[in-house]
Design a protein around this motif. Sequence first.
Motif, PDB file in Angstrom:
ATOM      1  N   UNK A  22       0.580  -1.233  -0.467  1.00  0.00           N
ATOM      2  CA  UNK A  22       0.058   0.343  -0.058  1.00  0.00           C
ATOM      3  C   UNK A  22       0.779   1.594  -0.197  1.00  0.00           C
ATOM      4  N   UNK A  23       0.276   2.132  -0.616  1.00  0.00           N
ATOM      5  CA  UNK A  23       1.373   3.528  -0.999  1.00  0.00           C
ATOM      6  C   UNK A  23       0.750   4.092  -0.039  1.00  0.00           C
ATOM      7  N   UNK A  24       1.565   5.297   0.936  1.00  0.00           N
ATOM      8  CA  UNK A  24       1.128   5.860   1.504  1.00  0.00           C
ATOM      9  C   UNK A  24       1.845   7.754   1.026  1.00  0.00           C
ATOM     10  N   UNK A  25       1.860   8.646   1.566  1.00  0.00           N
ATOM     11  CA  UNK A  25       1.913  10.307   1.027  1.00  0.00           C
ATOM     12  C   UNK A  25       3.016  10.232   2.534  1.00  0.00           C
ATOM     13  N   UNK A  26       3.490  10.697   2.545  1.00  0.00           N
ATOM     14  CA  UNK A  26       4.274  11.052   3.874  1.00  0.00           C
ATOM     15  C   UNK A  26       4.551  12.827   3.154  1.00  0.00           C
ATOM     16  N   UNK A  27       4.166  13.274   4.044  1.00  0.00           N
ATOM     17  CA  UNK A  27       4.977  14.880   4.532  1.00  0.00           C
ATOM     18  C   UNK A  27       6.366  15.555   4.789  1.00  0.00           C
ATOM     19  N   UNK A  28       5.977  16.744   4.299  1.00  0.00           N
ATOM     20  CA  UNK A  28       7.642  17.022   3.972  1.00  0.00           C
ATOM     21  C   UNK A  28       7.476  18.068   5.607  1.00  0.00           C
ATOM     22  N   UNK A  29       8.628  17.500   6.242  1.00  0.00           N
ATOM     23  CA  UNK A  29       8.693  18.291   8.040  1.00  0.00           C
ATOM     24  C   UNK A  29       9.608  19.343   8.160  1.00  0.00           C
ATOM     25  N   UNK A  30       9.390  20.373   7.950  1.00  0.00           N
ATOM     26  CA  UNK A  30      10.705  21.041   8.259  1.00  0.00           C
ATOM     27  C   UNK A  30      10.495  22.065   9.612  1.00  0.00           C
ATOM     28  N   UNK A  31      11.119  21.999   9.776  1.00  0.00           N
ATOM     29  CA  UNK A  31      11.953  23.012  11.193  1.00  0.00           C
ATOM     30  C   UNK A  31      12.067  24.304  10.795  1.00  0.00           C
ATOM     31  N   UNK A  32      11.244  24.757  11.897  1.00  0.00           N
ATOM     32  CA  UNK A  32      11.730  26.640  11.976  1.00  0.00           C
ATOM     33  C   UNK A  32      12.228  26.561  12.590  1.00  0.00           C
ATOM     34  N   UNK A  33      13.291  27.612  13.046  1.00  0.00           N
ATOM     35  CA  UNK A  33      13.773  27.871  13.832  1.00  0.00           C
ATOM     36  C   UNK A  33      13.872  29.602  13.594  1.00  0.00           C
ATOM     37  N   UNK A  34      13.499  30.196  15.141  1.00  0.00           N
ATOM     38  CA  UNK A  34      13.706  31.826  15.235  1.00  0.00           C
ATOM     39  C   UNK A  34      14.314  31.548  16.720  1.00  0.00           C
ATOM     40  N   UNK A  35      14.996  33.093  16.210  1.00  0.00           N
ATOM     41  CA  UNK A  35      15.772  32.925  17.865  1.00  0.00           C
ATOM     42  C   UNK A  35      15.878  33.908  18.373  1.00  0.00           C
ATOM     43  N   UNK A  36      14.763  34.894  18.300  1.00  0.00           N
ATOM     44  CA  UNK A  36      14.074  35.253  20.008  1.00  0.00           C
ATOM     45  C   UNK A  36      12.413  34.371  19.698  1.00  0.00           C
ATOM     46  N   UNK A  37      11.443  35.141  21.043  1.00  0.00           N
ATOM     47  CA  UNK A  37      10.277  35.232  21.492  1.00  0.00           C
ATOM     48  C   UNK A  37       9.420  36.507  20.744  1.00  0.00           C
TER      49      UNK A  37
END
Length: 410
Positions: A1-16
């Motif tokens: 069975x074929x499934x779909x894998x999402x692109x996992x993106x890690x966003x980094x921000x230096x401040x809150x």
Amino acid sequence: MSTFRKIRILYINHTGQVSGAERVLIDTLRVLDRKHYEPIVMCPLQGNLVEEIFATGAEWLPIPSIRARFSWRPDRVLRSLASILSAVWILRKQIRALGPDLIHANSVRAGLVASLAATGTRTPVIWHVHDTLPQHPLSTALRMFVLIARNTQLIAVSRQTARCFVGHFPLAAKAHTIHNGVDLSRFTAERSERRTYRDELGIAQEEFLVCAVGQICARKGLLELLDAFRQVHSQAPRMHLAIVGRVVFRHEEDYLQALHEAAKSWAIEDRVHFCGERRNVSAVLHGSDLLVLSSRDEPFGLVLIEAMACGTPVLATRVGGIPEIVVDAENGWLVEPGNTPALAAKLLELSRCGSALRQTVEQAQRATCPKFSLEQYKTKLAALYTELCNQRDRGSPQEIKPALVRSPNH
Ligand code: GLC
């Protein structure tokens, strides 16, 4: 069975803390197609960014603030190094645990941390450059770093910001200019809110209200704007100035103080309105007759597009990325940064000529706003994400296959 894998993106921000760059990050998260992408954001807990991230439905993980500075003072160098290394340490652990397909760092500082943390992992890293790289020997070191970091690419918010980063280094192929996009549905020319803001300030319909909207800091040239206002206020007795925004970074508190003192000592206090931060920026723009962005340095200037979309004429300084948005006497007006007599003369001229204002507004709405829509930003960003993921996968056929491709194993 074929499934779909999402692109996992890690966003980094230096401040809150949320300022312009973070607003772009929030809009990015809002428009990211969740059928294809899985965003996880790392930023410090302190500040108002985390709640905004949750509101977009993205996941959040903590990272310490990255306090790196361009300075040779030994104490600052040590503090910067400690801050970078502790963030690298934490991020590297998360990269191992999460296996992101891509890391999108939302500043140069975050980019440096991300590229160091991703060393040896083949994960592509994007540095989203929202700031003008200062003239400093450490800037040269950063350029060299980007040159040799094979997995690192740049997004610059304007061509000028890209040029400034690239300098004389052979980095052009790594630098992608993607102009910011504005959600035009939030800033419309329906000026029904015009009265709300004026009534609040006690300004009559026929008075000329100039506004400056944004973070309060020296780079925005607000003292120059006050000075220009001082030069013309007696010739334009019906002109008012509203300064809308707050100090985001503590070291700028003295600047706000200096603005208040200048308004007092120049006896223009009664016509200068310090309004603090407003959630409803479109009401401010609708209520104003002219938006002024008198920056000394401005990589992009989101508020220009917001004003144009609201049908508010703009006057800005010819600096950074601004001339890529504003064309003098076509969709707004430009003056040289720091030239307060020229700024003053323009304020006076524009307060007296309604028809020229209307023409530029039409041009801005018809021709400029569509070029800076969130939609066009999203399309270019998605194309870059796909290109970088494909490049990575071409280089390592045995690695996990990316999203957007059906994989028999998932
Ligand atoms: C930074 C820049 C500003 C830009 C914003 C979003 O705050 O100073 O010019 O509009 O980032 O990219």
